[in-house]
Design a protein around this motif. Structure first.
Motif, PDB file in Angstrom:
ATOM      1  N   SER A   8     109.339  36.948  80.524  1.00  0.00           N
ATOM      2  CA  SER A   8     109.905  36.461  81.783  1.00  0.00           C
ATOM      3  C   SER A   8     109.348  37.238  82.970  1.00  0.00           C
ATOM      4  O   SER A   8     109.660  36.930  84.115  1.00  0.00           O
ATOM      5  N   ALA A   9     108.529  38.253  82.705  1.00  0.00           N
ATOM      6  CA  ALA A   9     107.933  39.040  83.778  1.00  0.00           C
ATOM      7  C   ALA A   9     106.762  38.267  84.383  1.00  0.00           C
ATOM      8  O   ALA A   9     105.805  37.936  83.680  1.00  0.00           O
ATOM      9  N   PHE A  10     106.857  37.975  85.656  1.00  0.00           N
ATOM     10  CA  PHE A  10     105.683  37.477  86.367  1.00  0.00           C
ATOM     11  C   PHE A  10     105.629  38.106  87.742  1.00  0.00           C
ATOM     12  O   PHE A  10     106.654  38.566  88.268  1.00  0.00           O
ATOM     13  N   PHE A  11     104.440  38.174  88.313  1.00  0.00           N
ATOM     14  CA  PHE A  11     104.241  39.049  89.452  1.00  0.00           C
ATOM     15  C   PHE A  11     103.050  38.591  90.278  1.00  0.00           C
ATOM     16  O   PHE A  11     102.196  37.822  89.825  1.00  0.00           O
ATOM     17  N   HIS A  12     103.051  39.079  91.519  1.00  0.00           N
ATOM     18  CA  HIS A  12     101.940  38.846  92.441  1.00  0.00           C
ATOM     19  C   HIS A  12     101.464  40.200  92.959  1.00  0.00           C
ATOM     20  O   HIS A  12     102.301  41.038  93.300  1.00  0.00           O
ATOM     21  N   PRO A  13     100.158  40.480  92.990  1.00  0.00           N
ATOM     22  CA  PRO A  13      99.055  39.597  92.603  1.00  0.00           C
ATOM     23  C   PRO A  13      98.982  39.402  91.084  1.00  0.00           C
ATOM     24  O   PRO A  13      99.259  40.326  90.328  1.00  0.00           O
ATOM     25  N   ALA A  45      96.776  43.301  83.852  1.00  0.00           N
ATOM     26  CA  ALA A  45      98.177  43.740  83.842  1.00  0.00           C
ATOM     27  C   ALA A  45      98.952  43.026  82.747  1.00  0.00           C
ATOM     28  O   ALA A  45      99.753  43.641  82.027  1.00  0.00           O
ATOM     29  N   GLN A  46      98.714  41.722  82.601  1.00  0.00           N
ATOM     30  CA  GLN A  46      99.409  40.972  81.554  1.00  0.00           C
ATOM     31  C   GLN A  46      99.060  41.502  80.175  1.00  0.00           C
ATOM     32  O   GLN A  46      99.908  41.555  79.275  1.00  0.00           O
ATOM     33  N   ALA A  47      97.824  41.951  80.004  1.00  0.00           N
ATOM     34  CA  ALA A  47      97.391  42.457  78.705  1.00  0.00           C
ATOM     35  C   ALA A  47      98.136  43.720  78.300  1.00  0.00           C
ATOM     36  O   ALA A  47      98.470  43.897  77.115  1.00  0.00           O
ATOM     37  N   VAL A  48      98.444  44.620  79.248  1.00  0.00           N
ATOM     38  CA  VAL A  48      99.177  45.824  78.864  1.00  0.00           C
ATOM     39  C   VAL A  48     100.639  45.496  78.564  1.00  0.00           C
ATOM     40  O   VAL A  48     101.252  46.124  77.690  1.00  0.00           O
TER      41      VAL A  48
END
Length: 266
Positions: free
Chosen positions: A145-150, A155-158
């Motif tokens: 459920s974590a999503f972010f900008h930029p 980042a998604q890989a870690v």
């Protein structure tokens, strides 16, 4: 309780759990209070970060807090003693608790089921400890459920490393989304579940610091050594992923995460 704690038992992890509990107290504990005199079991109290919230928000309860880690229990005892509250502490395994059937009015678990290889069995055992009409309250996260900008694939890989390492340990970092069916399948009645969403940007500096940085990014960082040792990321790839994730906590960045809370009845 059957699986190792993926984040580790370190001073940094203790700080993270404390920051998390303080930052999210109103969000996660809203609507949760127990009448004075109620006997409440906190299953998996850890370092006592949530224990403080329970005794503060429900004064006069008879709280029994259990954990499998003696080191965590020692920290929990010190934390609660500092606010002058009384708790009945027990060191033990969630699957082998020394309590009689139907001996609790309420059960509370926060960030416990995600670490267990058999959460269904845990919920069955805890149901047996509840009096008829008693409630269970469960709070869990869901790392997808974590999503972010930029946006950043690095980042998604870690973040994915944390999810995969927890799965390899027998846990489930995505368990929040399945709380309602889990409780229903374990025999609880009138099961309700709902999302508790955290959103942080530069207009909410307390959440940027307390949640994005000190809770979520710190949680991902806790598995750095394990992820690199497992060959999931190189040191350079890990550093890039964290740098990109930290941009979500800088001016112009945003971060979103959803916890799930569920309540069931025996």
């Amino acid at each position: 309780m059957g699986t190792d704690y993926v984040h580790g038992y370190t001073p940094a992890e203790t700080r993270r759990l404390t920051d998390q509990a303080q930052t999210l107290a109103d969000l996660l504990h809203a609507g949760t209070s127990y009448p004075a005199g109620s006997r409440v079991l906190e299953a998996g109290c850890g370092v006592g970060a949530q224990t403080v919230q329970l005794v503060t928000r429900s004064p006069g309860i008879d709280l029994v807090s259990v954990d499998i880690s003696e080191e965590s229990l020692a920290q929990a005892k010190a934390r609660v003693a500092a606010i002058g509250a009384e708790v009945d502490w027990h060191h033990g395994d969630l699957f082998d608790l020394p309590f009689s059937d139907a001996s609790f009015d309420h059960v509370f678990l926060c960030f416990v089921l995600e670490h267990l290889p058999n959460p269904h069995e845990a919920l069955l055992r805890l149901r047996g400890l509840l009096k008829p009409g008693g409630t269970i309250t469960v709070i869990e996260g869901d790392h997808e459920s974590a999503f972010f900008h930029p946006r950043s694939t690095a980042a998604q890989a870690v973040i994915d490393c944390l999810v995969d390492l927890q799965a390899a340990s027998g846990g489930d970092a995505l368990i929040g989304r399945r709380l309602q069916p889990l409780l229903k399948d374990a025999g609880y009645d009138d099961v309700r579940a709902w999302p508790c969403t955290v959103y942080a940007d530069e207009t909410l500096p307390h959440l940027v610091d307390g949640f994005t940085r000190k809770t979520f990014i710190a949680m991902v960082e806790s598995v750095r050594e394990r992820a690199i040792a497992a060959g999931m990321r190189t040191p350079a790839q890990w550093a890039q992923g964290i740098r990109d994730l930290e941009k979500a906590a800088e001016p112009g960045g945003t971060f979103h995460y959803t916890f799930f809370k569920s309540v069931g009845l025996r």
